[in-house]
Design an enzyme around this catalytic site. Structure first.
Site, PDB file in Angstrom:
ATOM      1  N   GLY A   1       0.661  23.310   1.726  1.00 43.70           N
ATOM      2  CA  GLY A   1       0.179  22.463   2.825  1.00 43.70           C
ATOM      3  C   GLY A   1       1.322  22.136   3.782  1.00 43.70           C
ATOM      4  O   GLY A   1       2.340  21.596   3.373  1.00 43.70           O
TER       5      GLY A   1
ATOM      6  N   GLY B   1       0.797  -1.227   0.000  1.00 43.80           N
ATOM      7  CA  GLY B   1       0.000   0.000   0.000  1.00 43.80           C
ATOM      8  C   GLY B   1       0.830   1.277   0.000  1.00 43.80           C
ATOM      9  O   GLY B   1       2.041   1.268  -0.218  1.00 43.80           O
TER      10      GLY B   1
ATOM     11  N   GLY C   1      -3.682  17.222   2.017  1.00 44.49           N
ATOM     12  CA  GLY C   1      -4.541  16.215   2.642  1.00 44.49           C
ATOM     13  C   GLY C   1      -4.805  15.051   1.703  1.00 44.49           C
ATOM     14  O   GLY C   1      -4.337  15.038   0.560  1.00 44.49           O
TER      15      GLY C   1
ATOM     16  N   ASP D   1      -7.443   4.601   6.485  1.00 42.50           N
ATOM     17  CA  ASP D   1      -7.696   5.949   5.964  1.00 42.50           C
ATOM     18  C   ASP D   1      -9.118   6.163   5.464  1.00 42.50           C
ATOM     19  O   ASP D   1      -9.533   7.301   5.261  1.00 42.50           O
ATOM     20  CB  ASP D   1      -6.722   6.255   4.804  1.00 42.50           C
ATOM     21  CG  ASP D   1      -5.311   6.513   5.296  1.00 42.50           C
ATOM     22  OD1 ASP D   1      -5.049   6.310   6.489  1.00 42.50           O
ATOM     23  OD2 ASP D   1      -4.459   6.907   4.476  1.00 42.50           O
TER      24      ASP D   1
ATOM     25  N   CYS E   1       1.651   3.346   2.436  1.00 44.77           N
ATOM     26  CA  CYS E   1       2.650   3.497   3.499  1.00 44.77           C
ATOM     27  C   CYS E   1       4.000   2.938   3.057  1.00 44.77           C
ATOM     28  O   CYS E   1       5.027   3.601   3.152  1.00 44.77           O
ATOM     29  CB  CYS E   1       2.167   2.804   4.768  1.00 44.77           C
ATOM     30  SG  CYS E   1       3.424   2.677   6.032  1.00 44.77           S
TER      31      CYS E   1
ATOM     32  N   HIS F   1      20.631   7.711  32.186  1.00 40.47           N
ATOM     33  CA  HIS F   1      21.425   8.893  31.850  1.00 40.47           C
ATOM     34  C   HIS F   1      22.692   8.480  31.124  1.00 40.47           C
ATOM     35  O   HIS F   1      23.314   7.503  31.515  1.00 40.47           O
ATOM     36  CB  HIS F   1      21.802   9.644  33.130  1.00 40.47           C
ATOM     37  CG  HIS F   1      22.694  10.814  32.871  1.00 40.47           C
ATOM     38  ND1 HIS F   1      22.225  11.983  32.325  1.00 40.47           N
ATOM     39  CD2 HIS F   1      24.036  10.978  33.046  1.00 40.47           C
ATOM     40  CE1 HIS F   1      23.236  12.832  32.200  1.00 40.47           C
ATOM     41  NE2 HIS F   1      24.348  12.236  32.629  1.00 40.47           N
TER      42      HIS F   1
ATOM     43  N   GLY G   1     -10.875  -4.957  -6.334  1.00 41.56           N
ATOM     44  CA  GLY G   1     -12.054  -5.506  -5.666  1.00 41.56           C
ATOM     45  C   GLY G   1     -13.204  -4.503  -5.585  1.00 41.56           C
ATOM     46  O   GLY G   1     -12.993  -3.339  -5.255  1.00 41.56           O
TER      47      GLY G   1
ATOM     48  N   GLY H   1       1.029  20.167   6.629  1.00 45.33           N
ATOM     49  CA  GLY H   1       0.759  19.017   7.492  1.00 45.33           C
ATOM     50  C   GLY H   1       2.004  18.141   7.511  1.00 45.33           C
ATOM     51  O   GLY H   1       3.111  18.597   7.187  1.00 45.33           O
TER      52      GLY H   1
HETATM   53  P1  NAI Z   1      -2.851  17.146   6.388  1.00 47.91           P
HETATM   54  O1  NAI Z   1      -4.307  17.214   6.350  1.00 47.91           O
HETATM   55  O2  NAI Z   1      -2.153  16.660   7.573  1.00 47.91           O
HETATM   56  O3  NAI Z   1      -2.250  18.611   6.118  1.00 47.91           O
HETATM   57  C1  NAI Z   1      -2.618  19.368   5.001  1.00 47.91           C
HETATM   58  C2  NAI Z   1      -2.334  20.829   5.283  1.00 47.91           C
HETATM   59  O4  NAI Z   1      -2.601  21.562   4.117  1.00 47.91           O
HETATM   60  C3  NAI Z   1      -3.208  21.396   6.391  1.00 47.91           C
HETATM   61  O5  NAI Z   1      -2.385  22.074   7.303  1.00 47.91           O
HETATM   62  C4  NAI Z   1      -4.133  22.338   5.632  1.00 47.91           C
HETATM   63  O6  NAI Z   1      -4.502  23.467   6.395  1.00 47.91           O
HETATM   64  C5  NAI Z   1      -3.284  22.738   4.448  1.00 47.91           C
HETATM   65  N1  NAI Z   1      -4.018  23.137   3.264  1.00 47.91           N
HETATM   66  C6  NAI Z   1      -5.120  22.542   2.738  1.00 47.91           C
HETATM   67  N2  NAI Z   1      -5.477  23.173   1.602  1.00 47.91           N
HETATM   68  C7  NAI Z   1      -4.582  24.185   1.403  1.00 47.91           C
HETATM   69  C8  NAI Z   1      -4.409  25.175   0.399  1.00 47.91           C
HETATM   70  N3  NAI Z   1      -5.221  25.248  -0.657  1.00 47.91           N
HETATM   71  N4  NAI Z   1      -3.386  26.053   0.529  1.00 47.91           N
HETATM   72  C9  NAI Z   1      -2.546  25.976   1.592  1.00 47.91           C
HETATM   73  N5  NAI Z   1      -2.665  25.057   2.558  1.00 47.91           N
HETATM   74  C10 NAI Z   1      -3.661  24.158   2.466  1.00 47.91           C
HETATM   75  O7  NAI Z   1      -2.423  16.371   5.060  1.00 47.91           O
HETATM   76  P2  NAI Z   1      -1.061  15.775   4.548  1.00 47.91           P
HETATM   77  O8  NAI Z   1       0.122  16.470   5.136  1.00 47.91           O
HETATM   78  O9  NAI Z   1      -1.211  15.757   3.073  1.00 47.91           O
HETATM   79  O10 NAI Z   1      -1.092  14.317   5.125  1.00 47.91           O
HETATM   80  C11 NAI Z   1      -2.174  13.453   4.835  1.00 47.91           C
HETATM   81  C12 NAI Z   1      -2.373  12.453   5.918  1.00 47.91           C
HETATM   82  O11 NAI Z   1      -1.288  11.573   5.981  1.00 47.91           O
HETATM   83  C13 NAI Z   1      -2.516  13.100   7.273  1.00 47.91           C
HETATM   84  O12 NAI Z   1      -3.519  12.484   8.002  1.00 47.91           O
HETATM   85  C14 NAI Z   1      -1.192  12.865   7.899  1.00 47.91           C
HETATM   86  O13 NAI Z   1      -1.261  12.786   9.297  1.00 47.91           O
HETATM   87  C15 NAI Z   1      -0.771  11.549   7.280  1.00 47.91           C
HETATM   88  N6  NAI Z   1       0.672  11.486   7.242  1.00 47.91           N
HETATM   89  C16 NAI Z   1       1.330  11.177   8.370  1.00 47.91           C
HETATM   90  C17 NAI Z   1       2.685  11.160   8.403  1.00 47.91           C
HETATM   91  C18 NAI Z   1       3.355  10.869   9.670  1.00 47.91           C
HETATM   92  O14 NAI Z   1       2.700  10.443  10.602  1.00 47.91           O
HETATM   93  N7  NAI Z   1       4.642  11.083   9.797  1.00 47.91           N
HETATM   94  C19 NAI Z   1       3.482  11.464   7.215  1.00 47.91           C
HETATM   95  C20 NAI Z   1       2.694  11.816   6.101  1.00 47.91           C
HETATM   96  C21 NAI Z   1       1.335  11.811   6.128  1.00 47.91           C
END
Ligand code: NAI
Length: 477
Positions: free
Chosen positions: A190, A51, A281, A322, A53, A456, A125, A192
């Site tokens: 973005g 997948g 996202g 997801d 990940c 430590h 599927g 995130g």
């Molecule tokens: P996210 O939803 O975490 O972050 C997307 C960011 O983009 C948000 O801060 C949002 O406010 C911003 N955004 C949305 N539309 C925008 C726009 N038009 N202009 C500017 N900013 C905008 O999504 P992300 O980073 O794509 O990750 C997706 C998923 O995958 C999340 O649930 C994340 O937690 C997960 N993930 C987790 C990782 C980890 O745990 N290390 C690594 C990568 C992803």
């Protein structure tokens, strides 16, 4: 009750459980089903198991981040008393190392399926209702039947309307992992986990990085202090951060991408970059899996609603990862949900997901690990909040590894010393959070953790100090 639901179909089924999707949620669930002795199959449309990940998410990005960390030491050898003339970053070789890691683990998953007697069915599927699934592959179409079905179809990058990714200029998490040279400049929309992790990778690889986030702070799901510290560190590292910013007029120029950025102060600034990463996202893969044939499955903006046993409104149909409404899109959440679903299907005991015990792990530099309530959430919920904070500047191991940015922040309730949340930004913060998650799962209090002896010199001593700081009694700061 729900376990019985899975057995409602009285006709003879070919399988006890069919899992659709082989990400960390789906393949782990299939392994567990095999361990329980269920006759299990897993359907996967991609050529290899694992997948998002494994192939274009967690694993390859962390491989690139590890190289970025090693490379950073090469760039500042004098800090370690070393010299290193003309070090080179060879991106094709870095990408090959990443791919070797991915391929090794994909093979490993195939081996796990064999070991646990899970049948792997190649194809796409689609649910047909009544426990039947259509599988479409290059060889043709067939219908299989199962007592229980587990939807684990994951998600894909959400795009900004009107844009399509390509392999050269406008990228998602998929295309950026194929780059064979370091872009001179990279804009990321973005901030995130995806956006900030790629910013951390490509800044250290040598790109000029601009991060554009529409909300007022980076990593908006984290505690506000964590966002502030990340922004401070990013700026110090030379990453341009524009929060409260909007991108518009995104165009390919032939050699790069041009866009207009409306800054937080209202000014509009043109930006010209080699590559643009869209990281706004992810959307659940639920629109083409035949949900219209299982009317009991309820969907909220594409996300599937489930009960505490991960069962949908359709008896015998479960969902994890997801695609699920109400839990974060994280690999470890998918896996945990998979264990719950399979236990329910097999009639074994299970503990439903507790949102407040899910670790977050973002592999930026500095790294972020968090669990439970942020300070703002705890205050909103009416707790008598007591904060303990300890900076890595006071931690000797942090100085030894040369990364002393960040802090550990404890959010606790003054009444009983309940640990409500722990937020770490600092060296390997995403690893250090493990202690806090275990403490909260065991319902340890601040006092229990103060009495827990921390070795430590370690980075995780900073947690012990932060718990002491709740009472204003940290030693080294
Ligand atoms: P996210 O939803 O975490 O972050 C997307 C960011 O983009 C948000 O801060 C949002 O406010 C911003 N955004 C949305 N539309 C925008 C726009 N038009 N202009 C500017 N900013 C905008 O999504 P992300 O980073 O794509 O990750 C997706 C998923 O995958 C999340 O649930 C994340 O937690 C997960 N993930 C987790 C990782 C980890 O745990 N290390 C690594 C990568 C992803």
């Amino acid at each position: 009750m729900h376990a019985e639901g899975a057995m409602l179909h009285s006709k003879i089924m070919a399988y006890d459980l069919v899992v659709i999707g082989s990400g960390p949620g789906g393949y782990s669930a299939a392994v567990r089903a095999g361990q329980y002795g269920l006759k299990t199959a897993i359907i996967e449309k991609a050529p290899k198991l694992g997948g998002t990940c494994l192939h274009v998410g967690c694993v390859p990005t962390k491989a690139l981040l590890h190289t970025a960390e090693v490379w950073d030491y090469f760039l500042h050898p004098a800090e370690q008393g070393l010299s290193c003339e003309n070090p080179q970053l060879n991106l094709p070789a870095v990408m090959k190392r990443k791919q070797d890691i991915v391929d090794k683990h994909a093979k490993g998953i195939t081996g796990l399926m064999r070991k646990n007697k899970v049948e792997v069915i190649a194809g796409y599927g689609t649910l047909l209702g009544g426990g039947r699934i259509n599988v479409q592959s290059a060889e043709g179409t067939r219908v299989i039947e199962s007592k229980a079905i587990l939807i684990a179809t994951g998600s894909e990058a959400r795009m900004i309307p009107g844009l399509e990714p390509d392999d050269e200029f406008i990228l998602t998490n998929v295309e950026i992992l194929k780059l064979q040279s370091v872009p001179k400049s990279l804009a990321i929309i973005g901030a995130g986990a995806v956006g900030t992790e790629f910013a951390s990778i490509f800044k250290r690889y040598g790109s000029q990085v601009t991060v554009l986030e529409m909300l007022p702070r980076l990593v908006p799901v984290e505690d506000e202090d964590v966002s502030k510290e990340l922004e401070r560190c990013f700026r110090k590292a030379g990453i341009r951060c524009e929060t409260g910013a909007k991108a518009s007029d995104i165009q390919r120029t032939g050699t790069g991408v041009s866009l207009n950025v409306t800054l937080a102060n209202g000014k509009v600034e043109p930006l010209l970059v080699d590559k643009l990463l869209i990281a706004v996202g992810r959307k659940p893969n639920t629109d083409k899996i035949g949900l219209e044939n299982v009317p009991g499955v309820q969907v909220d903006r594409g996300f599937i609603k489930v009960g505490p046993d991960q069962q949908t409104g359709e008896p015998g149909v479960y969902a994890i990862g997801d695609v699920v409404a109400g839990t974060p899109q994280l690999a470890h959440v998918a896996t945990a949900e998979g264990m719950i679903a399979v236990a329910a299907i097999a009639g074994k005991p299970f503990t439903p997901i507790n949102r407040n015990r899910i670790p977050g792990a973002t592999y930026t530099e500095p790294g972020i690990g968090s669990v439970g309530l942020t300070e703002a959430q705890a205050r909103q919920q009416g707790y008598d909040v007591k904060i303990g904070k300890f900076p890595f500047a006071g931690n000797s191991k942090a100085s030894i590894v040369g990364h002393h940015e960040g802090f550990v922040k404890i959010v606790s309730d003054a009444k009983y010393g309940e640990i409500l949340g722990v937020h770490i930004i600092g060296p390997h913060g995403y690893e250090l959070i493990a202690e806090a998650v275990a403490a909260m799962e065991a319902e340890a209090t601040v006092d229990t953790m103060i009495n827990t002896i921390h070795a430590h010199p370690t980075l995780y001593e900073a947690l012990g100090e932060a718990f002491n700081a709740v009472y204003g009694q940290a030693i080294n700061f």
